[in-house]
Design a protein around this motif. Structure first.
Motif, PDB file in Angstrom:
ATOM      1  N   TYR C 232       1.007  -1.261  -0.078  1.00 38.62           N
ATOM      2  CA  TYR C 232      -0.124   0.082   0.045  1.00 38.62           C
ATOM      3  C   TYR C 232       0.746   1.227  -0.033  1.00 38.62           C
ATOM      4  O   TYR C 232       0.171   2.302   0.118  1.00 38.62           O
ATOM      5  CB  TYR C 232      -0.945  -0.149   1.204  1.00 38.62           C
ATOM      6  N   GLN C 267     -12.550   4.296   2.203  1.00 35.89           N
ATOM      7  CA  GLN C 267     -10.961   3.833   1.603  1.00 35.89           C
ATOM      8  C   GLN C 267     -10.375   5.395   1.002  1.00 35.89           C
ATOM      9  O   GLN C 267     -10.926   6.219   0.175  1.00 35.89           O
ATOM     10  CB  GLN C 267     -11.235   3.072   0.649  1.00 35.89           C
ATOM     11  N   GLY C 268      -9.200   5.698   1.783  1.00 34.82           N
ATOM     12  CA  GLY C 268      -8.287   6.741   1.387  1.00 34.82           C
ATOM     13  C   GLY C 268      -7.336   6.152   0.048  1.00 34.82           C
ATOM     14  O   GLY C 268      -7.142   5.153  -0.236  1.00 34.82           O
ATOM     15  N   ASP C 269      -6.631   7.219  -0.337  1.00 31.15           N
ATOM     16  CA  ASP C 269      -5.684   6.997  -1.158  1.00 31.15           C
ATOM     17  C   ASP C 269      -4.539   6.018  -0.555  1.00 31.15           C
ATOM     18  O   ASP C 269      -4.261   6.070   0.360  1.00 31.15           O
ATOM     19  CB  ASP C 269      -4.871   8.122  -1.538  1.00 31.15           C
ATOM     20  N   VAL C 270      -3.686   5.435  -1.692  1.00 34.36           N
ATOM     21  CA  VAL C 270      -2.714   4.671  -1.242  1.00 34.36           C
ATOM     22  C   VAL C 270      -1.582   5.895  -0.545  1.00 34.36           C
ATOM     23  O   VAL C 270      -1.797   6.821  -1.024  1.00 34.36           O
ATOM     24  CB  VAL C 270      -1.743   3.793  -2.218  1.00 34.36           C
ATOM     25  N   VAL C 271      -0.672   5.342   0.454  1.00 37.33           N
ATOM     26  CA  VAL C 271       0.112   6.342   0.898  1.00 37.33           C
ATOM     27  C   VAL C 271       1.329   6.945  -0.110  1.00 37.33           C
ATOM     28  O   VAL C 271       1.422   6.107  -0.981  1.00 37.33           O
ATOM     29  CB  VAL C 271       0.902   5.819   2.325  1.00 37.33           C
TER      30      VAL C 271
ATOM     31  N   SER D 261      -4.222  -1.849   1.008  1.00 36.21           N
ATOM     32  CA  SER D 261      -3.707  -2.497  -0.240  1.00 36.21           C
ATOM     33  C   SER D 261      -3.092  -1.601  -1.472  1.00 36.21           C
ATOM     34  O   SER D 261      -3.305  -0.577  -1.206  1.00 36.21           O
ATOM     35  CB  SER D 261      -4.743  -3.328  -0.726  1.00 36.21           C
ATOM     36  N   ALA D 262      -2.928  -2.122  -2.412  1.00 36.24           N
ATOM     37  CA  ALA D 262      -2.311  -1.236  -3.551  1.00 36.24           C
ATOM     38  C   ALA D 262      -3.675  -0.478  -3.880  1.00 36.24           C
ATOM     39  O   ALA D 262      -3.374   0.589  -4.676  1.00 36.24           O
ATOM     40  CB  ALA D 262      -1.732  -2.140  -4.817  1.00 36.24           C
ATOM     41  N   GLY D 264      -5.963   1.050  -2.064  1.00 38.29           N
ATOM     42  CA  GLY D 264      -5.980   2.162  -1.178  1.00 38.29           C
ATOM     43  C   GLY D 264      -5.935   1.630   0.352  1.00 38.29           C
ATOM     44  O   GLY D 264      -5.651   0.622   0.486  1.00 38.29           O
ATOM     45  N   THR D 265      -6.176   2.833   1.127  1.00 34.61           N
ATOM     46  CA  THR D 265      -5.856   2.626   2.395  1.00 34.61           C
ATOM     47  C   THR D 265      -7.196   2.881   3.390  1.00 34.61           C
ATOM     48  O   THR D 265      -8.047   3.643   3.240  1.00 34.61           O
ATOM     49  CB  THR D 265      -4.684   3.676   3.030  1.00 34.61           C
ATOM     50  N   GLN D 267      -9.648   1.196   4.325  1.00 30.60           N
ATOM     51  CA  GLN D 267     -10.984   1.008   3.905  1.00 30.60           C
ATOM     52  C   GLN D 267     -11.720   0.034   4.943  1.00 30.60           C
ATOM     53  O   GLN D 267     -11.349  -0.937   5.592  1.00 30.60           O
ATOM     54  CB  GLN D 267     -11.164   0.111   2.702  1.00 30.60           C
TER      55      GLN D 267
END
Lengths: 330, 330, 330, 330
Positions: C232, C267-271, D261-262, D264-265, D267
Motif C-alpha cells: 500500500y 477508503q483513502g488513497d494509497v500512501v 492494499s495497492a 487504497g488505505t 478501507q
C-alpha cells in the motif's frame, strides 16, 4: 515562457506573484500597486520591476499576461483594457458584483479573443479535483447528489462586508462554481440565509450563514452550506454521491498526528486556518493551468463564462432568499 | 440443548451465566460459589438453582457442561474432576500458572475425551475474527508480520498481582494465544519487561509493561506490547501485515460521534473501558462455539492444548526476560 | 546567506540542490558529480556552475558549505577533506558502514570544529516533529513505549543491497536515530530478522524484514518493525505512548478523498510512494535547520554524534540477530 | 413490571416483541396478527399467548400496554381503541398519512390521558443521542446548522411505495422528527425532490431522492438529504454545527477492521445494512423509555404531538415541492 505582470500586491497578489516566480514556464516581469510601498516591497523580494502605472504594464511588449488581484470594483475595467492591449488575463473572482457590468465587459472583449481565466481556486484543489476526475471516470456512476460545505474560520471586517456584494456573491460564489464543475449548468436555485454569527453583519445588511439547494439540468440535487465562522478552522468539504458509490473530500490538517487521552481518541489537528494555506496547492495548479492554456491557445478551466455563471447563481440565490421562491434559470 | 452449571459467581462468572441464560441452545441449570451470597444472588436473578457444592454439580445428571470461572488455583482440580464426571468443560484462562500442573492435568484427562475449552475470548472478537478469516481467505497473501497491542486501562490491585503468576502468564497469555491463532506455533521468543506504571507492582516482584518478539515456525515476525495502564481506555488492537496487504483491527467506542473544536478535529469517544464491555460480543460468541462443539463432538476453537501452549510461551518469555536470550521452542 | 556546493547529482542530490535553490538564506553556487552529464544537467537546470572536481569545490572561497550526496563509501573522505577546508558539512546518512571508520573520521575532524550535520530526514517530518514537541511539552506525560513502523514500498535492486551494509545499517538506521530523538540514548538492543520478501536478498546475505526491541537509559521500551515491501505504499508511522496519553503520527496521502462503495467505506488513497514524496517537507526543513545552525554557529539537530550512535545501534542489532542475545550498550 | 401485547407480528413487530421479552421491567403477555401463522410462530418462540383478536387483547386486564406494529392504515383506529381501553400505547410511525385523521384521533384521545409514544427510533440511537446531550450540555454552544443524511440501501417494492404516503411522509418523516429533536419547532420548509433511482417509483407518482431545507423558530438552518439507494449500505449521519464546535455522528460498521492494499488505505466495512441492524440499540432504548414513562406516568420522549408535527412537516415539504415556494408554519 509566459511573461507576467501582477496588478495588485495585497495578500492574494503577493501569493500569486510568488507562485509565478517559482513556475518553470512563467516569468514574472513586473508588479504594480497603487500603494507603491506594496509594489516596491514585492519587486524587491522577487527581483522584478515595480511598474508605476497600469498603462506602463499594458504598454510593455515584454508582458504577455496580467494577473489581476486588485479590488473587485476595478476588475471589469482592467480586464477590458488588458484584453484590448492583447494580454492574456488571469483575474481574481468575482468579475464584478453587477451582472450588467459582466455582460457589458463580455460585449467589449468577446471579439478580442483574449485568454481570460477567473480565479476559482477550488477546481484546482487536488482533493476536489481527484473527486471530479474519479467521478468523470465513472467510479461512482451517475452523480445524484452533491453536498458542499464551505465555512470560513471567522467573519471578515465590516469594511470588507460593505464592499463584498453580500455573502452569496462574495463567498458562496466559489461554491456555485464548484457545483457547476461537478454537476454542469443549474436550472433551479433556492436559498435560505441567516444571521447567526455577527450582529454587525446584520446591521450592514448582509447575512452570515446560508443554505442553498439547486438542481442541475442533468437532475443532480445540490446542497451548499455556508457560515462566516467555524471554531475548528476553514471547513471545506465536498460529498459526491452517485448511483455506484460516494466520494468525499475532507479538510486538510498540518500533520497526520492523532492524540489519545482520557478526553477522547484520535483527535487530529485543527484544519488549516484559511484559504492561503488550504488552497496553496490549488493556487499553484491554477497558475499552471493558465500558463498551459495561454501557451496552447485554449480556454482555461475556469473561463470568463464560468465567472459570469457563478454570479448569475449568486443573484438567483439572493432573489430566492428575498422572495421565498425557487428561481428557475433558462 | 446443552445444560450448564456455572462454577464461580464473580464478575466473569456472572457475565457468562447471563450469556448462557440468553443462548438459545444452552440452558443454565445451576450456579455455584463458595460464597453462597454470590451464588444465591445469581440463582435468583436468573431463576436457576444455587448448588451447595461442586460435588452436587458434578453428580447432577441434568448438567452436561460446567463453566469454570473460579480462581486460577482451582482450575486444574475442577477440570480434572469435571472430566472424570463426564462433563464438557469451558474453563477460564489460564489452566494453571505452572506448566507441570498443566501437563499432569492433561495426563489425567486426555483419555477421558472430554470436550475442554479454555476461555481465550479474543479469538471470538468480531474484528479480530474478521481479520483472521480474511487473512485465511487470502486477502493479504502470506502473513509476514503481526503486531498486537494490548494495554489495560489501569493496574489491578496488588492482591491480584500477587496471585496472578506475573504479567506474562496473566495478561500477555491472551496475546500469546492470539499470536498462535494468526501465525501458528511459535519457535522463538524474546521479551523485554519494565516497571513504568506502578512502583507497588515492582515491589511485588512483577513488571507492568512488556514488549515481546516472536517468530513462528512459518516465519512470521510477531510483536506484542503490553502496559498495565492506558489513559484512553482498554487498548486492544491488531495489525496483520502480509505480502499483498494489511488488515488492522482497531478499538471499539461507545458511539460514532466525532467532535471538532478549536482544540482539534475528529475526536472520538474514549475506547470502551475494559474487557467486559470490549469483549461482550466475543464472550457470547465463545459460548456459541463451545455449545456447537459439545453438540457436534468436536474440539472447540480454543482447546486445552491452546491453553497449554499459551502458558509455555509465557514461561519462555519470562525466561528470556530473565536471561536476555532468545528462547527456542521445539 | 550560506553558499553551497552539492557533491553528488543523483536522485537525492538533485532533490537537495533544488531545495537549496529555493531556500531564502541559502545560495547554490556549484554542483559536482563524477558523471559530468549529471552535474551539467543540474547546473543548467538551476543556473549554477558545474564544478570539475572536489578539489575545485573545496578550494572555492565562495563556497561556505557542502552537501554530500555521493555514494556511502566516499562519505568519510569527503567529510574529512571538507572539514579541513573549513566548510560546513551536510552529509547524507550513513557516515560509513564501519564503526572504526566513523571513529577515525571523528578523531580527524573533531578539533576542526566544523559544523557537521548527518541527513536523518525523519526528525524534520512535520508529523514526527509535532509528536516530539508535544511530548516534550508534557502532553502525554512520561514517554513509556515507542512503536516505529518503517516499511519500504518495494525492495531495491540487488546491486544496491550488495553495497548497503545490510538492512540494519541501511534502512533501520533511520529508525534508530528516530528512537534516540524520542527516547534518548539506548542501553539494550535485541533484534529478529527474516527473509520474507525477496529470495535474492537472502542469496545476497541480507535480510528483508526485521523487528527490533530496545530499552532507553530512561526506561522507554521501543519497538521497530521493518519490511522491504509494503503493498500500500511507503509505510512510515510512529506511536508514542505515555502515562497521560498517546500520540500517533500516520502516513501521508496525496489527497483527503475517501471512497464509499459496495466494497467498503472510507477508503483513502494509497500512501505517498516513497521517501522523496513522503519526506519532501522534511528535506526542506532539514536544509533550514542546517542553514540556521551554520549561521548561528550551533550544532545541527542531527549531529555527527547522532550519525555515529545510529550506526552503533545498527551494529548492536546485527550482533543480537547473530547471537540471539540482548546486546547491552554502555 | 409493564405487561405488553404486541399487535402485528411482521418484521418490526417481531423485533419489538423480542426486545420486550428481554427487558427486565417489561413482560410480554400476548401477540396478535391477522395472519395467525405469524402470531402463532412468535408466541411459540417467546413462550407467550397468541391472542385471537384485538378485542381479546384490549379486554385483557393483564395487558397494561400495547405495541402497535400493524400497517399504517390501522394505526389511528388501534390507538383510539387502546386509549379507550385504558392501555398505554407505543405505536410505530407514522400515526397516519392524513393530517385530518391525526387531528381527529387526538380529539378522541386527548381527554383520556393515555401514555402514547410514537416510534421515532432515531432519537434513541446512542450516537445521535450523545450528540443531542452534548449539545444540550453546551459543548458546541448555540446550534447554528444541522445536516441530516438519510439514505436507504435500496428502494422498497412498488407495492410498499403505493401505500407509503410518499417519500416525505414515509422516509423523511424520521428526519423531520430528528430535526425537531435537535432544533425545536420549525417555521419554514422548502423541498426539492427528484427521480434518480428507480423509474418505477416515478411511474407510481412518488420521488426517490430529496433535499429539504428548514429553519427553526430559534433560527437554526437545517438540511436533510434522502435517497432510496446507497451502494455502501444504510447511510445515517448527522452533523450539528454550533458556534463553539461541531459534532458529527457517523455510520456503524460490523467491525473495526481497516484494510490497506495497492487499491487504497484504511478501507472499512460497508455500513450496517438497514434499520434493524443499525438501530438495534435504539429500538431497545426506545422500549426502555416507554416502560419508564408508563411506570412514572410521564410523556415519552417521542409523543403523539411529535408524531403529528413530523407529519405536518412532511405535508409542508410536499407542498413546497409542488409549488416551488417556502412554506411557512405558524
Amino acid at each position: 515562457m509566459i511573461r507576467f505582470s501582477v496588478l495588485g500586491c495585497g495578500r492574494i497578489g503577493t501569493m500569486h506573484a510568488r507562485n509565478l516566480a517559482r513556475h518553470p514556464q512563467a516569468q514574472l516581469v513586473s508588479v504594480f500597486d497603487v500603494f507603491t510601498k506594496a509594489s516596491d516591497a514585492m519587486a524587491a523580494e522577487l527581483g522584478v520591476r515595480a511598474a508605476q502605472s497600469v498603462d506602463e504594464v499594458l504598454a510593455d511588449s515584454e508582458v504577455d499576461a496580467v494577473l489581476i488581484a486588485t479590488s473587485t470594483d476595478t476588475h471589469v475595467e482592467l480586464i477590458t483594457r488588458a484584453a484590448r492591449a492583447g494580454k492574456a488575463i488571469l483575474c481574481e473572482k468575482p468579475i464584478a458584483l453587477d451582472m450588467e457590468k459582466v455582460k457589458a465587459c463580455w460585449a467589449e472583449i468577446s471579439a478580442l479573443n483574449a485568454t481570460v481565466m477567473i480565479g476559482f481556486n477550488r477546481r484546482f484543489d487536488p482533493s476536489f479535483r481527484a473527486v471530479h476526475d474519479r467521478m468523470t471516470a465513472g467510479e461512482i456512476g451517475k452523480l445524484e447528489q452533491l453536498i458542499i460545505t464551505s465555512r470560513d474560520p471567522g467573519p471578515p471586517p465590516i469594511s470588507y462586508i460593505n464592499v463584498s456584494g453580500g455573502l452569496f456573491r462574495d463567498m458562496t460564489i466559489h461554491d456555485f462554481d464548484l457545483a457547476r464543475y461537478f454537476a454542469g449548468d443549474i436550472v433551479e436555485v433556492q436559498a435560505f440565509g441567516g444571521n447567526l454569527v455577527d450582529p454587525a453583519i446584520k446591521a450592514a445588511g448582509d447575512i452570515d450563514a446560508a443554505m442553498v439547494t439547486m438542481r442541475s439540468a442533468s437532475g443532480v440535487l445540490i446542497h451548499i452550506n455556508n457560515s462566516r465562522r467555524a471554531s475548528y478552522g476553514y471547513d471545506q468539504r465536498l460529498e459526491a454521491f452517485g448511483e455506484k458509490g460516494m466520494l468525499i473530500a475532507g479538510n486538510k490538517t498540518a500533520t497526520s498526528v492523532q492524540s489519545f487521552s482520557a478526553a477522547g481518541t484520535a483527535q487530529g489537528d485543527v484544519v488549516l486556518p484559511f484559504f492561503i494555506e488550504r488552497y496553496a496547492d490549488a493556487y499553484a495548479a491554477e497558475i499552471g493551468n493558465f500558463v498551459e492554456s495561454v501557451a496552447a491557445g485554449k480556454t482555461p478551466l475556469t473561463s470568463f463564462r464560468d465567472g459570469a455563471e457563478a454570479l448569475r447563481l449568486a443573484d438567483a440565490a439572493l432573489e430566492s432568499f428575498n422572495t421565498g421562491r425557487v428561481v428557475k434559470l433558462g
